[in-house]
Design an enzyme around this catalytic site. Sequence first.
Site, PDB file in Angstrom:
ATOM      1  N   GLY A  73       0.819  -0.974   0.005  1.00  0.00           N
ATOM      2  CA  GLY A  73      -0.173  -0.101  -0.067  1.00  0.00           C
ATOM      3  C   GLY A  73       1.085   1.118  -0.017  1.00  0.00           C
ATOM      4  O   GLY A  73       0.378   2.189  -0.643  1.00  0.00           O
ATOM      5  N   SER A  74       1.952   1.050   0.777  1.00  0.00           N
ATOM      6  CA  SER A  74       2.772   2.384   0.736  1.00  0.00           C
ATOM      7  C   SER A  74       3.204   2.751  -0.674  1.00  0.00           C
ATOM      8  O   SER A  74       3.398   3.842  -0.855  1.00  0.00           O
ATOM      9  CB  SER A  74       3.874   2.223   1.631  1.00  0.00           C
ATOM     10  OG  SER A  74       3.617   2.091   2.939  1.00  0.00           O
ATOM     11  N   ASN A 154      -6.394   4.113   9.829  1.00  0.00           N
ATOM     12  CA  ASN A 154      -5.900   2.754  10.404  1.00  0.00           C
ATOM     13  C   ASN A 154      -5.765   2.680  11.665  1.00  0.00           C
ATOM     14  O   ASN A 154      -5.840   1.459  12.527  1.00  0.00           O
ATOM     15  CB  ASN A 154      -4.526   2.704   9.706  1.00  0.00           C
ATOM     16  CG  ASN A 154      -3.432   4.039  10.076  1.00  0.00           C
ATOM     17  OD1 ASN A 154      -3.761   4.891   9.558  1.00  0.00           O
ATOM     18  ND2 ASN A 154      -2.590   3.698  10.751  1.00  0.00           N
ATOM     19  N   GLN A 182      -7.067   0.033   4.565  1.00  0.00           N
ATOM     20  CA  GLN A 182      -7.922  -0.393   5.521  1.00  0.00           C
ATOM     21  C   GLN A 182      -9.449  -0.878   5.408  1.00  0.00           C
ATOM     22  O   GLN A 182     -10.115  -1.598   6.113  1.00  0.00           O
ATOM     23  CB  GLN A 182      -7.965   0.423   6.932  1.00  0.00           C
ATOM     24  CG  GLN A 182      -6.397   0.641   7.753  1.00  0.00           C
ATOM     25  CD  GLN A 182      -6.268  -0.643   8.165  1.00  0.00           C
ATOM     26  OE1 GLN A 182      -6.855  -1.659   8.792  1.00  0.00           O
ATOM     27  NE2 GLN A 182      -4.700  -0.625   8.311  1.00  0.00           N
ATOM     28  N   SER A 202      -3.587  -2.953   0.135  1.00  0.00           N
ATOM     29  CA  SER A 202      -2.574  -4.004   0.322  1.00  0.00           C
ATOM     30  C   SER A 202      -3.019  -5.308   0.727  1.00  0.00           C
ATOM     31  O   SER A 202      -4.106  -5.508   1.460  1.00  0.00           O
ATOM     32  CB  SER A 202      -1.951  -3.325   1.598  1.00  0.00           C
ATOM     33  OG  SER A 202      -0.615  -4.202   2.014  1.00  0.00           O
ATOM     34  N   HIS A 204      -1.612  -7.871   2.547  1.00  0.00           N
ATOM     35  CA  HIS A 204      -1.683  -8.515   3.778  1.00  0.00           C
ATOM     36  C   HIS A 204      -2.758  -7.884   4.782  1.00  0.00           C
ATOM     37  O   HIS A 204      -2.512  -8.531   6.025  1.00  0.00           O
ATOM     38  CB  HIS A 204      -0.075  -8.236   4.579  1.00  0.00           C
ATOM     39  CG  HIS A 204       0.113  -6.935   5.062  1.00  0.00           C
ATOM     40  ND1 HIS A 204       0.185  -6.739   6.360  1.00  0.00           N
ATOM     41  CD2 HIS A 204       0.492  -5.520   4.475  1.00  0.00           C
ATOM     42  CE1 HIS A 204       0.481  -5.349   6.434  1.00  0.00           C
ATOM     43  NE2 HIS A 204       0.603  -4.910   5.413  1.00  0.00           N
ATOM     44  N   THR A 240      10.280  -8.433 -12.716  1.00  0.00           N
ATOM     45  CA  THR A 240       9.569  -9.508 -13.035  1.00  0.00           C
ATOM     46  C   THR A 240       8.568  -9.679 -12.009  1.00  0.00           C
ATOM     47  O   THR A 240       8.701  -9.552 -10.901  1.00  0.00           O
ATOM     48  CB  THR A 240      10.724 -10.867 -12.900  1.00  0.00           C
ATOM     49  OG1 THR A 240      11.820 -10.556 -13.704  1.00  0.00           O
ATOM     50  CG2 THR A 240       9.937 -11.961 -13.189  1.00  0.00           C
ATOM     51  N   CYS A 327       6.165   3.970  20.745  1.00  0.00           N
ATOM     52  CA  CYS A 327       7.381   3.630  21.503  1.00  0.00           C
ATOM     53  C   CYS A 327       7.859   2.348  20.979  1.00  0.00           C
ATOM     54  O   CYS A 327       9.219   2.137  20.879  1.00  0.00           O
ATOM     55  CB  CYS A 327       7.184   3.537  23.027  1.00  0.00           C
ATOM     56  SG  CYS A 327       6.583   5.250  23.776  1.00  0.00           S
TER      57      CYS A 327
END
Length: 396
Positions: A73-74, A154, A182, A202, A204, A240, A327
């Site tokens: 997606g990025s 997200n 999302q 995306s 995944h 490819t 974090c």
Amino acid sequence: MEKRFIYADNAATTAVSEEVLTAMLPYFREGYGNASSIYKLGRDAQKAVETAREKVAKALGAEPREIYFTSCGSESDNWAIKGTAELMAKKGKKHIITSVFEHHAVLHTCEYLEKHGFEVTYIPVSDKGLLDPEDIRKAIREDTALVTIMYANNEIGTIQPIDEIAAICHEKGVLFHTDAVQAVGHIDIDVHKQGIDMLSLSGHKIHAQKGIGALYVRKGIALPNFVHGGGQERGKRAGTENVPAIVGLGVAIEAATRDIAGKNAVITPRRNRLIDGILKLPYTRLNGDRDKRLPGNLNISIEGIEGESLLLLLDMNGICASSGSACTSGSLDPSHVLLSIGLEHAVAHGSLRLSIEENVTDEDVDYILEVIPKVVDRLRSMSPVWEKMMKGQKYA
């Protein structure tokens, strides 16, 4: 208390489904041909790629030739935004509109373009995490090249009024892109009917493997080539083809969009039970609109605790979740999404995101609601922040 394993972080990633894995395996073994080769092994691979393209197109209400396979997606966001910027800059249009709480794939791309002579307007969101389409209308200028607004957030799951935004963009003659990473599989999408010019997704997030995505580009928009080299993806993205992953994405999106209403009817009541149960704890708040949100998403701020400690204790009890603090990624900054809806830093640090699917059962919901209050009580009993709150003192 029985310890079990509950995966409640599907907004981060999903497990590859058996259906997807089964479809992919032959292309790692006997069907390993290069899709650009002219002999039968290659032609079979190319046919598999085009079949997957047809499945992705059908799921989005697009034409197969409008679908380009990417790595994620990025990458799709980068291609849509940078490509449009390059295309429209030739016409003197160097202004981009986005929102303050986009995914960093969009925000960092816009920041990059700002360093290269583009101007970006960041539209604010309400305390419920929703944009006002009229704010976008007011922000559009003669030199606006692109409006890019995520379909569903997200972190807090809020669903934006994409149809209205797209209509405004068309009225003003501006291209519209949406990051739907999302949203796909959770919301019915028809890019042609909705007037969406470009859309990122995306694999995944919908039970395909990591490392595969797609970009829908409406016919007639001539984005510049993203990767130079061979003639793959109609010459727009050389390299490819990752045939197994592409095949998996086709199967995954077909399954994800097969019965969205039926899935949501199962997931939403369980999500609501989780929201209502956790909000019984004092000093908690739901982040994002209660109704205009993804069916499996809930994001709740729990004051007086740190999100990382909460996640670690939930993990010890077999529950996988996410926090409103970055974090764990090496940054002490709280989520920019939570700050954008008006949360103070300390409150944003103590936020919990659960993102569930239909495999999270009613019994799993019971278990989560049993564990969370005990974990929160334990953390608050050790927290100087909570102690100050109980004494009515200001905390930072």
